[in-house]
Design a protein around this motif. Structure first.
Motif, PDB file in Angstrom:
ATOM      1  N   VAL A 237       0.855  -1.370   0.092  1.00 20.00           N
ATOM      2  CA  VAL A 237      -0.111   0.034  -0.010  1.00 20.00           C
ATOM      3  C   VAL A 237       0.760   1.194   0.058  1.00 20.00           C
ATOM      4  CG1 VAL A 237      -1.945   1.077   1.308  1.00 20.00           C
ATOM      5  CG2 VAL A 237      -1.865  -1.052   1.377  1.00 20.00           C
ATOM      6  N   ASN A 238       0.843   1.889  -1.035  1.00 23.14           N
ATOM      7  CA  ASN A 238       1.513   3.086  -1.085  1.00 23.14           C
ATOM      8  C   ASN A 238       0.841   4.215  -0.313  1.00 23.14           C
ATOM      9  OD1 ASN A 238       2.518   5.820  -1.873  1.00 23.14           O
ATOM     10  ND2 ASN A 238       2.891   5.228  -3.913  1.00 23.14           N
ATOM     11  N   SER A 239       1.589   4.560   0.784  1.00 19.99           N
ATOM     12  CA  SER A 239       0.764   5.332   1.646  1.00 19.99           C
ATOM     13  C   SER A 239       1.403   7.066   1.804  1.00 19.99           C
ATOM     14  CB  SER A 239       0.912   5.014   3.264  1.00 19.99           C
ATOM     15  OG  SER A 239       0.284   3.531   3.228  1.00 19.99           O
ATOM     16  N   ASP A 240       1.851   7.568   0.513  1.00 21.28           N
ATOM     17  CA  ASP A 240       2.424   8.911   0.710  1.00 21.28           C
ATOM     18  C   ASP A 240       1.217   9.918   1.056  1.00 21.28           C
ATOM     19  OD1 ASP A 240       5.114   8.022   0.530  1.00 21.28           O
ATOM     20  OD2 ASP A 240       4.864   8.248  -1.841  1.00 21.28           O
ATOM     21  N   THR A 241       0.063   9.697   0.282  1.00 17.94           N
ATOM     22  CA  THR A 241      -1.297  10.461   0.514  1.00 17.94           C
ATOM     23  C   THR A 241      -2.376   9.629   1.262  1.00 17.94           C
ATOM     24  OG1 THR A 241      -1.905  10.164  -1.551  1.00 17.94           O
ATOM     25  CG2 THR A 241      -0.257  11.923  -1.065  1.00 17.94           C
ATOM     26  N   ARG A 242      -2.998  10.224   1.980  1.00 17.83           N
ATOM     27  CA  ARG A 242      -4.318   9.565   2.615  1.00 17.83           C
ATOM     28  C   ARG A 242      -5.130   9.015   1.637  1.00 17.83           C
ATOM     29  NH1 ARG A 242      -9.634  10.671   5.015  1.00 17.83           N
ATOM     30  NH2 ARG A 242      -9.870   9.253   6.873  1.00 17.83           N
ATOM     31  N   GLY A 243      -5.518   9.713   0.466  1.00 22.32           N
ATOM     32  CA  GLY A 243      -6.465   9.278  -0.417  1.00 22.32           C
ATOM     33  C   GLY A 243      -6.063   8.099  -1.164  1.00 22.32           C
ATOM     34  N   THR A 244      -4.612   8.285  -1.618  1.00 23.36           N
ATOM     35  CA  THR A 244      -3.960   6.911  -2.328  1.00 23.36           C
ATOM     36  C   THR A 244      -3.788   5.747  -1.420  1.00 23.36           C
ATOM     37  OG1 THR A 244      -2.659   8.627  -3.485  1.00 23.36           O
ATOM     38  CG2 THR A 244      -1.863   6.294  -3.545  1.00 23.36           C
ATOM     39  N   GLN A 245      -3.423   6.085  -0.110  1.00 19.68           N
ATOM     40  CA  GLN A 245      -3.317   4.884   0.923  1.00 19.68           C
ATOM     41  C   GLN A 245      -4.834   4.070   0.798  1.00 19.68           C
ATOM     42  OE1 GLN A 245      -3.121   5.899   4.853  1.00 19.68           O
ATOM     43  NE2 GLN A 245      -1.684   4.422   5.107  1.00 19.68           N
ATOM     44  N   ARG A 246      -5.879   4.890   1.078  1.00 16.03           N
ATOM     45  CA  ARG A 246      -7.147   4.458   1.216  1.00 16.03           C
ATOM     46  C   ARG A 246      -7.583   3.538   0.044  1.00 16.03           C
ATOM     47  NH1 ARG A 246     -10.927   5.708   5.052  1.00 16.03           N
ATOM     48  NH2 ARG A 246     -12.551   5.916   3.304  1.00 16.03           N
ATOM     49  N   GLU A 247      -7.334   4.331  -1.266  1.00 18.80           N
ATOM     50  CA  GLU A 247      -7.673   3.465  -2.427  1.00 18.80           C
ATOM     51  C   GLU A 247      -6.960   2.248  -2.590  1.00 18.80           C
ATOM     52  OE1 GLU A 247     -10.176   3.932  -4.826  1.00 18.80           O
ATOM     53  OE2 GLU A 247     -10.646   6.125  -4.264  1.00 18.80           O
ATOM     54  N   ARG A 248      -5.972   2.265  -2.448  1.00 18.31           N
ATOM     55  CA  ARG A 248      -4.851   1.113  -2.529  1.00 18.31           C
ATOM     56  C   ARG A 248      -5.353   0.048  -1.580  1.00 18.31           C
ATOM     57  NH1 ARG A 248      -3.391  -2.413  -5.616  1.00 18.31           N
ATOM     58  NH2 ARG A 248      -1.540  -3.557  -5.204  1.00 18.31           N
ATOM     59  N   PHE A 249      -5.547   0.348  -0.448  1.00 18.11           N
ATOM     60  CA  PHE A 249      -5.788  -0.685   0.707  1.00 18.11           C
ATOM     61  C   PHE A 249      -7.278  -1.306   0.261  1.00 18.11           C
ATOM     62  CE2 PHE A 249      -7.101  -1.688   5.293  1.00 18.11           C
ATOM     63  CZ  PHE A 249      -6.327  -3.032   5.244  1.00 18.11           C
ATOM     64  N   GLY A 250      -8.320  -0.431  -0.076  1.00 22.57           N
ATOM     65  CA  GLY A 250      -9.363  -1.146  -0.639  1.00 22.57           C
ATOM     66  C   GLY A 250      -9.452  -1.859  -1.780  1.00 22.57           C
ATOM     67  N   GLU A 251      -8.353  -1.864  -2.689  1.00 19.89           N
ATOM     68  CA  GLU A 251      -8.192  -2.525  -3.849  1.00 19.89           C
ATOM     69  C   GLU A 251      -8.041  -3.928  -3.747  1.00 19.89           C
ATOM     70  OE1 GLU A 251      -5.534  -0.555  -6.272  1.00 19.89           O
ATOM     71  OE2 GLU A 251      -6.593   1.034  -6.877  1.00 19.89           O
ATOM     72  N   LEU A 252      -7.802  -4.141  -2.225  1.00 18.63           N
ATOM     73  CA  LEU A 252      -7.372  -5.732  -1.683  1.00 18.63           C
ATOM     74  C   LEU A 252      -8.900  -6.485  -1.815  1.00 18.63           C
ATOM     75  CD1 LEU A 252      -5.897  -8.029  -0.742  1.00 18.63           C
ATOM     76  CD2 LEU A 252      -5.628  -6.877   1.483  1.00 18.63           C
TER      77      LEU A 252
END
Length: 1007
Positions: A237-252
């Motif tokens: 999970v790329n966590s540099d930004t909150r939005g990117t982090q949530r999107e990527r974690f949700g893609e699991l």
């Protein structure tokens, strides 16, 4: 005493219960653990020996030390094995022909490379395991060791290390490609693995901490690869930004086979629940790379029996429950070993000099090794330039005290040589620095119209071979790593160049920016912001497009998009705010809106349409985030400014008035808000007509205002008209239509028409889930209204369990202190009190009262109404005097703010009358009950369930005063009406027949 026989000619039948020492380079641990697992299953003992002897120790001595162990020695040969140290080929050949040949009966080997091995490895008779399946690999292993084949003697269960290394985990998500040049860190990696495996129970969380460029991400990636056979799921999970982090974690979620829609909040909830249960996959590893914001740890960290690995620069992770592991610079032998492997022409002394100059900092050594390995520059010349700080004609921009001069010089050498030999690579590199650091979607250049590129950069779109060469050059020089992942709404098995991305370390990004000229930075930033605008899907309401917005958002500020004069770029910035609002990313949106306002204040006057639209979006986000006062001040200033203009645009005035009315509703100024909302609707009807989208929104908000003032029947008429019009114009499945459906269901429930409300709300929730997903903020609100409707309708259903589940999901989406979550906390507390769980009820009601007081202030009607709920808990606990104090305070406070006839005031009066009765103030209780009944009949109607509760309460007060004849008549009328209105078996009717004193619990509502 060891009696095992090792002669080469021994029969396989003799080889039972042997001891093997499996010697491997740390890089190939998965193979070593699999070999150990298979040998143990055949009844043998195995010791794993990670091997990386210091270069100063003669190789023959190091190999001789292995002979001190009992048993046979199995060497796992690989490219890495022969690069340990590194050592020259001659030294290996000498050792193999010497000590290994002398003790050939003790040594055996397997080969994991398809390259030609050193000639002297023939003495080991290595068996080739390259590119074969698990069964064949096991057969070859046993045959080489002259062990009996056939079924295992004691089959071992699947577990850590049991998976065949060529078989990947069931789910493998976006982990960076394995760095074939990864060096050292073996002790750190083993400590990390020990922490995970020795954790007592539950999720083991470890944070790798260190300064930028120290190698945290590389270490996390190596851990994922090296220990992959221990896991069924590995997700990055790329966590540099909150939005990117949530999107990527949700893609699991879809990778786990979860049907969780496309909204990030709902996906995250589903993923966390699946990981917690561990039913699909029990062994999982989630890696959050670059997670510095610990404030949202509770929202994302999964629970269960898996492992969480975090890379961060924030030292407070220990307070968030993580075990902290500091990542230092390389040890000197790691530095020199890396340099000599990457640049074989370096001597040990030269590698030591370079390591000293660069301070053993991994990212600096990576670049130096890449340059020295690819170029023919003399090491002495390179060191001289670094020591003298020779920047080759490039003057670094800005302050660089936080970056060693040696690093700046090293990068300067590379960039200037590339300018001479491969200018396209420098142009591509400069393009990347106009994005933010981290993941950079450079393939977006291909969505740009070619006419928007300067002529000399046209090759970026038209010349794919040049693009590929430039990209390969930068990858070879370790400037960045290549990533490819399709983020479009339709997944592609073969993504094209437009999906190509790279990952650029923030320190490299910062250095290269400082070595770029201001004119170049300006040019490329303009290109990137136009790329972002071209990639804008243009519909931030569509949840299927949210991954694209999450991908673009981190690059707005670095590209200069927030201060752009370009109309399309400005519209993209506004769309990003709309995305933040619709997706529930309120905190990110609030920060972004303030950044945009700072830039646009210098571009536009306050009354400019762009500024007005910014204010609308910023106000929406602040309001949804719970920052009601901030939204009010922002909107009031805008409206005052527009009203002062002699030629203010009528539509702008209408919009600004609507925003301020919304703020007033949340701040408890219900009467003034309704007056202003009527102005808005009148203006919309005149300017736009009755069927315009904006007019219907104004009409819907008028219904909200009426509902807040307790005028439920009027609100229902307005909401029903809006619903019918929206169904006709927008169709039944439009988000706005669904919103009207929820409003009608709420009105019906508050009007006492519980069965009608339940039927409409059940349909509405089904549609919400289908269209928006179960965890969309609007769906959560609909589900909240559904459980309230079920409770009022007397449905025999475990509403408490449904409330507890919904509360967990709301907290995941909004946070615990959000006004929507607090409303459910209170309603759940009321339910717990009603069903006898006073301990939990007290905790929840206290939490709700405190939360609303902090959020809204003590004088807000909702904060005041909460006193009545507190009184009910005290009364149930037998603290009747204290309860009456709460009831009277709520009654007085709400009467002062809302007037005597508001339904909330009548509810407080019902409770206060009970409190007076229970404390012996019988005459006063009867008078209050009689007045409350009279008012309720006028306001809510004779057959409203609340009115009938007032009638039952009055009968109880009359009986207490021995007015039995009147009490009987009043009670009989109430019972008949309750049976006719709700049904004889409804809990409310049954309670009245049992002469249980009725009460009113306050349901917080802010619109």
């Amino acid at each position: 005493m060891n009696t095992q026989r090792y002669q080469v000619g021994g029969g396989a039948q003799d080889r039972v219960g042997e001891h093997f020492v499996v010697v491997f380079a740390g890089y190939y641990r998965p193979w070593a653990t699999w070999i150990a697992h298979r040998l143990e299953s055949h009844g043998h003992r195995v010791t794993l020996q990670r091997w990386d002897p210091p270069r100063e120790v003669p190789l023959e001595d190091a190999l001789g030390d292995l002979l001190l162990a009992s048993g046979r020695i199995l060497l796992v040969l690989s490219d890495w094995f022969f690069e340990l140290g590194p050592r020259r080929e001659g030294e290996w050949n000498d050792a193999l022909r010497g000590i290994v040949n002398t003790h050939a009966e003790r040594f055996a080997a397997v080969n994991l490379t398809n390259r030609v091995l050193l000639p002297a490895t023939a003495v080991l008779e290595p068996v080739d395991l390259w590119g074969v399946g698990a069964q064949e690999a096991e057969r070859r292993l046993l045959a080489r060791l002259q062990l009996p084949e056939g079924p295992p003697r004691r089959p071992l269960p699947a577990g850590p290390g049991s998976r065949y290394p060529n078989d990947p985990p069931a789910v493998w998500g976006d982990v960076p490609r394995r760095n074939r040049r990864f060096t050292g860190r073996d002790d750190l990696l083993n400590r990390l693995q020990e922490h995970f495996t020795e954790a007592d129970h539950g999720t083991a969380v470890c944070a790798l901490l260190g300064m930028s460029g120290i190698g945290k991400t590389q270490m996390a990636a190596e851990y994922a690869h090296r220990f992959s056979s221990d896991y069924d799921v590995v997700w990055w999970v790329n966590s540099d930004t909150r939005g990117t982090q949530r999107e990527r974690f949700g893609e699991l979620a879809p990778e786990l086979g979860l049907d969780a829609g496309s909204e990030p909040g709902e996906r995250i909830r589903a993923v966390r629940e699946a990981l917690r249960r561990g039913e699909l996959y029990g062994r999982w590893l989630i890696i959050f790379d670059g997670w510095d914001d610990t404030d949202i740890a509770d929202e994302l960290l999964p629970a269960g029996q898996g492992h969480v690995l975090i890379t961060s620069r924030n030292r407070s992770w220990d307070r968030a429950g993580a075990t902290v592991l500091d990542v230092p610079g390389f040890q000197r032998h790691e530095s020199t070993g890396y340099l000599m492997r990457r640049a074989p022409r370096l001597t040990a002394d030269q590698a030591d000099e370079v390591s000293t100059e660069l301070g053993d900092i991994p990212i600096a050594l990576v670049q130096a090794a890449a340059w020295l390995g690819e170029s023919d520059m003399e090491v002495s010349d390179y060191l001289r330039m670094v020591r003298e700080g020779e920047l080759s004609g490039v003057e670094p921009q800005g302050d660089f005290t936080d970056i060693p001069r040696s690093s700046l010089t090293s990068w300067s050498i590379l960039i200037n040589r590339l300018r001479e030999t491969q200018p396209h690579a420098v142009e591509l590199l400069t393009l990347c620095t106009a994005f933010g650091a981290g993941r950079i979607p450079i393939g977006l250049i291909r969505v740009m119209p070619p006419a928007q590129l300067p002529e000399h950069l046209g090759w970026l779109i038209s010349d794919l071979p040049s693009w590929t060469r430039a990209l390969d050059t930068l990858v070879n020089y370790s400037v960045f790593t290549r990533e490819t992942r399709d983020l479009r709404t339709t997944q592609s098995n073969d993504p094209g160049p437009e999906q190509e991305s790279v990952h650029m370390h923030r320190l490299v990004h910062d250095i290269v920016i400082r070595l770029s000229s201001p004119s170049d930075r300006q040019l490329y930033r303009r290109i990137v912001r136009r790329m972002i605008a071209a990639a804008d899907p243009g519909n931030p309401q569509d949840s299927r497009l949210w991954p694209r917005y999450a991908e673009l958002l981190p690059h707005l500020e670095p590209s200069g998009a927030l201060g752009s004069h370009d109309y399309k770029v400005q519209e993209t910035a506004l769309n990003m705010l709309r995305y933040c609002w619709h997706s529930g990313e309120f905190r990110t949106g609030a920060t972004l809106a303030e950044q945009i306002r700072t830039r646009w204040t210098d571009l536009f006057p306050p009354e400019h349409p762009r500024m007005l639209e910014l204010t609308v979006q910023q106000g929406n986000i602040l309001r949804s985030y719970g920052r009601f006062r901030d939204a009010y001040e922002l909107d009031r200033a805008t409206l005052d400014r527009l009203r002062a203009l002699p030629d203010a645009d009528a539509t702008s005035l209408m919009t600004a008035t609507s925003c301020l009315a919304a703020d007033q509703r949340f701040l408890g100024q219900f009467t003034e808000a309704l007056r202003m909302q009527r102005e808005v609707l009148d203006s919309a009807l005149e300017l736009l007509g009755p069927e315009d989208y904006t007019t219907l929104l104004a009409q819907h908000n008028l219904g909200v205002g009426l509902r807040l003032l307790g005028r439920y029947a009027e609100a229902y008429e307005i909401d029903l008209e809006t619903l019918r019009t929206r169904e006709s114009l927008l169709r039944a499945r439009h988000a706005a239509t669904l919103m009207s459906g929820i409003a009608c269901a709420r009105d019906l429930r508050l009007m006492g028409r519980y069965q009608d409300a339940l039927a409409r709300q059940e349909l509405g929730v089904r549609l919400q889930i289908q269209i928006l997903g179960p965890n969309n903020p609007r769906t959560l609100r609909a589900r909240h209204n559904l459980v309230l409707s079920q409770r009022r309708a007397g449905i025999p259903y475990d509403i408490g369990a449904a409330m507890a589940t919904l509360l967990e999901q709301m907290e995941q989406v909004h946070g615990r202190g959000h006004y929507e979550t607090l409303a459910l906390v209170v309603d759940y507390g009321n339910y717990c009190r009603e069903h006898g769980d006073l301990h939990q009820a007290r905790e929840l009601i206290e939490e709700g009262e405190s939360g609303y007081r902090t959020l809204l202030g003590p004088a807000h009607p909702v904060s005041t109404g909460m006193l009545s709920n507190t009184g009910l808990v005290l009364q149930a606990a037998g603290e009747r005097a204290e309860a009456l104090t709460m009831f009277e305070a709520a009654l007085a406070g709400l009467t002062a703010s809302l007037g005597p006839d508001h339904p909330w005031v009548l509810g407080c009066a019902l409770n206060a009358a009970a409190g007076r009765n229970f404390t012996g103030r019988l005459e006063s209780a009867m008078d209050l009950s009689r007045d409350t009944l009279r008012r309720s009949r006028l306001i809510l109607g004779q057959d409203h369930p609340f009115t009938l509760s007032c009638e039952v309460a009055l009968a109880a007060d009359l009986r207490a005063l021995r007015e039995h004849e009147e009490a009987g008549k009043v009670e009989e009328d109430a019972l008949q009406r309750l049976a006719r209105t709700l049904g004889a078996q409804h809990p409310h009717a049954m309670s009245a027949r049992q002469r249980t004193r009725p009460y009113w619990d306050f349901e917080p509502y802010l619109g």
